[in-house]
Design a protein around this motif. Structure first.
Motif, PDB file in Angstrom:
ATOM      1  N   GLY A  37      43.253  25.726  -7.193  1.00 59.21           N
ATOM      2  CA  GLY A  37      44.594  26.288  -7.297  1.00 59.21           C
ATOM      3  C   GLY A  37      44.492  27.626  -7.993  1.00 59.21           C
ATOM      4  O   GLY A  37      43.791  27.757  -9.002  1.00 59.21           O
ATOM      5  N   VAL A  38      45.167  28.637  -7.471  1.00 59.03           N
ATOM      6  CA  VAL A  38      45.018  30.008  -7.974  1.00 59.03           C
ATOM      7  C   VAL A  38      46.381  30.566  -8.379  1.00 59.03           C
ATOM      8  O   VAL A  38      47.364  30.437  -7.649  1.00 59.03           O
ATOM      9  N   ALA A  39      46.394  31.208  -9.562  1.00 54.77           N
ATOM     10  CA  ALA A  39      47.559  31.955 -10.029  1.00 54.77           C
ATOM     11  C   ALA A  39      47.153  33.423 -10.146  1.00 54.77           C
ATOM     12  O   ALA A  39      46.012  33.744 -10.478  1.00 54.77           O
ATOM     13  N   LEU A  40      48.089  34.308  -9.883  1.00 53.49           N
ATOM     14  CA  LEU A  40      47.857  35.750  -9.859  1.00 53.49           C
ATOM     15  C   LEU A  40      48.797  36.428 -10.839  1.00 53.49           C
ATOM     16  O   LEU A  40      49.990  36.106 -10.884  1.00 53.49           O
ATOM     17  N   GLY A  41      48.267  37.381 -11.604  1.00 53.90           N
ATOM     18  CA  GLY A  41      49.079  38.211 -12.478  1.00 53.90           C
ATOM     19  C   GLY A  41      48.905  39.673 -12.106  1.00 53.90           C
ATOM     20  O   GLY A  41      47.820  40.082 -11.681  1.00 53.90           O
ATOM     21  N   TYR A  42      49.971  40.456 -12.247  1.00 53.43           N
ATOM     22  CA  TYR A  42      49.907  41.873 -11.886  1.00 53.43           C
ATOM     23  C   TYR A  42      51.064  42.627 -12.520  1.00 53.43           C
ATOM     24  O   TYR A  42      52.034  42.027 -12.994  1.00 53.43           O
ATOM     25  N   LYS A  43      50.948  43.951 -12.516  1.00 58.35           N
ATOM     26  CA  LYS A  43      52.025  44.816 -12.986  1.00 58.35           C
ATOM     27  C   LYS A  43      52.483  45.662 -11.806  1.00 58.35           C
ATOM     28  O   LYS A  43      51.669  46.325 -11.155  1.00 58.35           O
ATOM     29  N   ASP A  44      53.782  45.632 -11.535  1.00 57.07           N
ATOM     30  CA  ASP A  44      54.350  46.451 -10.464  1.00 57.07           C
ATOM     31  C   ASP A  44      55.445  47.339 -11.040  1.00 57.07           C
ATOM     32  O   ASP A  44      55.570  47.460 -12.265  1.00 57.07           O
ATOM     33  N   LYS A  45      56.250  47.941 -10.196  1.00 59.94           N
ATOM     34  CA  LYS A  45      57.281  48.876 -10.663  1.00 59.94           C
ATOM     35  C   LYS A  45      58.320  48.215 -11.567  1.00 59.94           C
ATOM     36  O   LYS A  45      58.973  48.877 -12.364  1.00 59.94           O
ATOM     37  N   ALA A  49      54.262  40.422 -13.909  1.00 55.65           N
ATOM     38  CA  ALA A  49      54.655  39.193 -13.208  1.00 55.65           C
ATOM     39  C   ALA A  49      53.434  38.300 -13.047  1.00 55.65           C
ATOM     40  O   ALA A  49      52.298  38.776 -13.010  1.00 55.65           O
ATOM     41  N   SER A  50      53.688  37.013 -12.961  1.00 56.30           N
ATOM     42  CA  SER A  50      52.638  36.059 -12.606  1.00 56.30           C
ATOM     43  C   SER A  50      53.209  35.139 -11.541  1.00 56.30           C
ATOM     44  O   SER A  50      54.413  34.844 -11.535  1.00 56.30           O
ATOM     45  N   GLU A  51      52.341  34.728 -10.616  1.00 56.71           N
ATOM     46  CA  GLU A  51      52.754  33.872  -9.504  1.00 56.71           C
ATOM     47  C   GLU A  51      51.695  32.821  -9.253  1.00 56.71           C
ATOM     48  O   GLU A  51      50.517  33.057  -9.456  1.00 56.71           O
ATOM     49  N   GLY A  52      52.102  31.681  -8.761  1.00 55.56           N
ATOM     50  CA  GLY A  52      51.165  30.628  -8.383  1.00 55.56           C
ATOM     51  C   GLY A  52      51.926  29.532  -7.658  1.00 55.56           C
ATOM     52  O   GLY A  52      53.141  29.496  -7.700  1.00 55.56           O
ATOM     53  N   TRP A  53      51.373  28.694  -7.051  1.00 58.92           N
ATOM     54  CA  TRP A  53      49.953  28.414  -6.889  1.00 58.92           C
ATOM     55  C   TRP A  53      49.563  28.552  -5.427  1.00 58.92           C
ATOM     56  O   TRP A  53      50.278  28.065  -4.551  1.00 58.92           O
ATOM     57  N   TRP A  54      48.440  29.193  -5.174  1.00 54.52           N
ATOM     58  CA  TRP A  54      47.831  29.176  -3.860  1.00 54.52           C
ATOM     59  C   TRP A  54      46.783  28.065  -3.893  1.00 54.52           C
ATOM     60  O   TRP A  54      45.972  28.004  -4.821  1.00 54.52           O
ATOM     61  N   ASN A  55      46.804  27.192  -2.928  1.00 59.13           N
ATOM     62  CA  ASN A  55      45.809  26.125  -2.836  1.00 59.13           C
ATOM     63  C   ASN A  55      44.799  26.524  -1.780  1.00 59.13           C
ATOM     64  O   ASN A  55      45.155  26.724  -0.615  1.00 59.13           O
ATOM     65  N   ILE A  56      43.547  26.651  -2.204  1.00 57.78           N
ATOM     66  CA  ILE A  56      42.500  27.146  -1.307  1.00 57.78           C
ATOM     67  C   ILE A  56      41.407  26.092  -1.199  1.00 57.78           C
ATOM     68  O   ILE A  56      40.853  25.660  -2.210  1.00 57.78           O
ATOM     69  N   GLY A  57      41.117  25.689   0.013  1.00 54.56           N
ATOM     70  CA  GLY A  57      40.095  24.677   0.258  1.00 54.56           C
ATOM     71  C   GLY A  57      38.692  25.179  -0.031  1.00 54.56           C
ATOM     72  O   GLY A  57      38.455  26.379  -0.212  1.00 54.56           O
ATOM     73  N   ALA A  58      37.764  24.226  -0.061  1.00 55.38           N
ATOM     74  CA  ALA A  58      36.347  24.546  -0.283  1.00 55.38           C
ATOM     75  C   ALA A  58      35.889  25.583   0.729  1.00 55.38           C
ATOM     76  O   ALA A  58      36.186  25.486   1.924  1.00 55.38           O
ATOM     77  N   ASN A  59      35.195  26.613   0.257  1.00 56.88           N
ATOM     78  CA  ASN A  59      34.650  27.687   1.091  1.00 56.88           C
ATOM     79  C   ASN A  59      35.706  28.360   1.967  1.00 56.88           C
ATOM     80  O   ASN A  59      35.405  28.830   3.052  1.00 56.88           O
ATOM     81  N   CYS A  94      52.076  33.977 -18.393  1.00 56.77           N
ATOM     82  CA  CYS A  94      52.833  32.736 -18.284  1.00 56.77           C
ATOM     83  C   CYS A  94      52.545  32.038 -16.957  1.00 56.77           C
ATOM     84  O   CYS A  94      52.427  32.689 -15.918  1.00 56.77           O
ATOM     85  N   THR A  95      52.438  30.708 -17.026  1.00 59.02           N
ATOM     86  CA  THR A  95      52.300  29.880 -15.823  1.00 59.02           C
ATOM     87  C   THR A  95      53.157  28.638 -16.005  1.00 59.02           C
ATOM     88  O   THR A  95      53.712  28.395 -17.076  1.00 59.02           O
ATOM     89  N   ARG A  96      53.226  27.842 -14.964  1.00 59.25           N
ATOM     90  CA  ARG A  96      53.804  26.510 -15.044  1.00 59.25           C
ATOM     91  C   ARG A  96      53.080  25.628 -14.052  1.00 59.25           C
ATOM     92  O   ARG A  96      52.327  26.119 -13.212  1.00 59.25           O
ATOM     93  N   ASP A  97      53.297  24.332 -14.136  1.00 60.84           N
ATOM     94  CA  ASP A  97      52.554  23.399 -13.296  1.00 60.84           C
ATOM     95  C   ASP A  97      52.981  23.419 -11.836  1.00 60.84           C
ATOM     96  O   ASP A  97      52.194  23.115 -10.960  1.00 60.84           O
ATOM     97  N   LYS A  98      54.222  23.773 -11.555  1.00 58.42           N
ATOM     98  CA  LYS A  98      54.736  23.825 -10.183  1.00 58.42           C
ATOM     99  C   LYS A  98      54.704  25.269  -9.689  1.00 58.42           C
ATOM    100  O   LYS A  98      54.451  26.193 -10.455  1.00 58.42           O
ATOM    101  N   ILE A  99      55.005  25.463  -8.413  1.00 53.88           N
ATOM    102  CA  ILE A  99      55.047  26.812  -7.825  1.00 53.88           C
ATOM    103  C   ILE A  99      55.953  27.696  -8.676  1.00 53.88           C
ATOM    104  O   ILE A  99      57.031  27.263  -9.088  1.00 53.88           O
ATOM    105  N   PHE A 100      55.511  28.929  -8.927  1.00 54.26           N
ATOM    106  CA  PHE A 100      56.272  29.805  -9.823  1.00 54.26           C
ATOM    107  C   PHE A 100      56.109  31.272  -9.485  1.00 54.26           C
ATOM    108  O   PHE A 100      55.116  31.694  -8.919  1.00 54.26           O
ATOM    109  N   THR A 101      57.116  32.032  -9.857  1.00 52.74           N
ATOM    110  CA  THR A 101      57.069  33.481 -10.021  1.00 52.74           C
ATOM    111  C   THR A 101      57.775  33.741 -11.340  1.00 52.74           C
ATOM    112  O   THR A 101      58.944  33.378 -11.496  1.00 52.74           O
ATOM    113  N   ILE A 102      57.050  34.320 -12.291  1.00 53.89           N
ATOM    114  CA  ILE A 102      57.578  34.532 -13.636  1.00 53.89           C
ATOM    115  C   ILE A 102      57.488  36.016 -13.958  1.00 53.89           C
ATOM    116  O   ILE A 102      56.426  36.618 -13.843  1.00 53.89           O
ATOM    117  N   ARG A 103      58.597  36.582 -14.366  1.00 52.30           N
ATOM    118  CA  ARG A 103      58.630  37.985 -14.797  1.00 52.30           C
ATOM    119  C   ARG A 103      58.407  38.047 -16.300  1.00 52.30           C
ATOM    120  O   ARG A 103      59.019  37.285 -17.047  1.00 52.30           O
TER     121      ARG A 103
END
Length: 147
Positions: A37-45, A49-59, A94-103
């Motif tokens: 499971g992947v969460a992403l953080g970034y700065k935009d205009k 912000a932080s966002e998650g979760w992307w679920n990515i399978g093996a390889n 910041c993150t949370r256990d469920k799908i999120f977009t946090i400013r």
């Protein structure tokens, strides 16, 4: 001369099409045998912000952001669903256990979120970048805020 103009016009159209179809994304490839499971953080205009979760399978690989990248630095936190452990770092967001977009990245726990350490990815100001997760996980101890 007319034939040369036609060839030139065709070349210009072909170059314009190639420029439009060129990929420019932020991708993450999971080079492990586990689901992650992947969460992403970034700065935009609008700020951090932080966002998650992307679920990515093996390889497997997944596009996290589509289009040309607008920042040099991005931040990743990932969890190994199958074997346990995580990939993180010292940049707290910041993150949370469920799908999120946090400013915003401050006062995570006061706002009801988890305070999580992300690792920094320097894209060197490229418009297209691929991040790879491998078997070695990192500690999430630390407390530095991204700049």
């Amino acid at each position: 001369m007319a034939q040369f103009s036609a060839v030139l016009a065709t070349a210009v159209v072909a170059l314009a099409f190639m420029a439009q179809s060129a990929k420019a994304d932020l991708k993450l490839c999971n080079k492990t045998e586990s689901r992650v499971g992947v969460a992403l953080g970034y700065k935009d205009k609008d700020g951090w912000a932080s966002e998650g979760w992307w679920n990515i399978g093996a390889n497997g690989c997944e596009t996290l952001l589509k289009g040309p990248l607008i920042a040099r630095y991005y931040y990743i936190f990932a969890v190994d669903y199958d074997k346990g452990g995580s990939w993180g770092g010292k940049s707290m967001m910041c993150t949370r256990d469920k799908i999120f977009t946090i400013r915003g990245i401050g006062n995570c726990t006061d706002r009801g979120y988890n305070k999580t350490g992300f690792f920094e990815v320097d894209t060197k100001e490229e418009t297209d970048w691929t991040i790879s997760l491998s078997g070695e996980k990192t500690s999430t101890n630390g407390g530095a805020q991204p700049q």
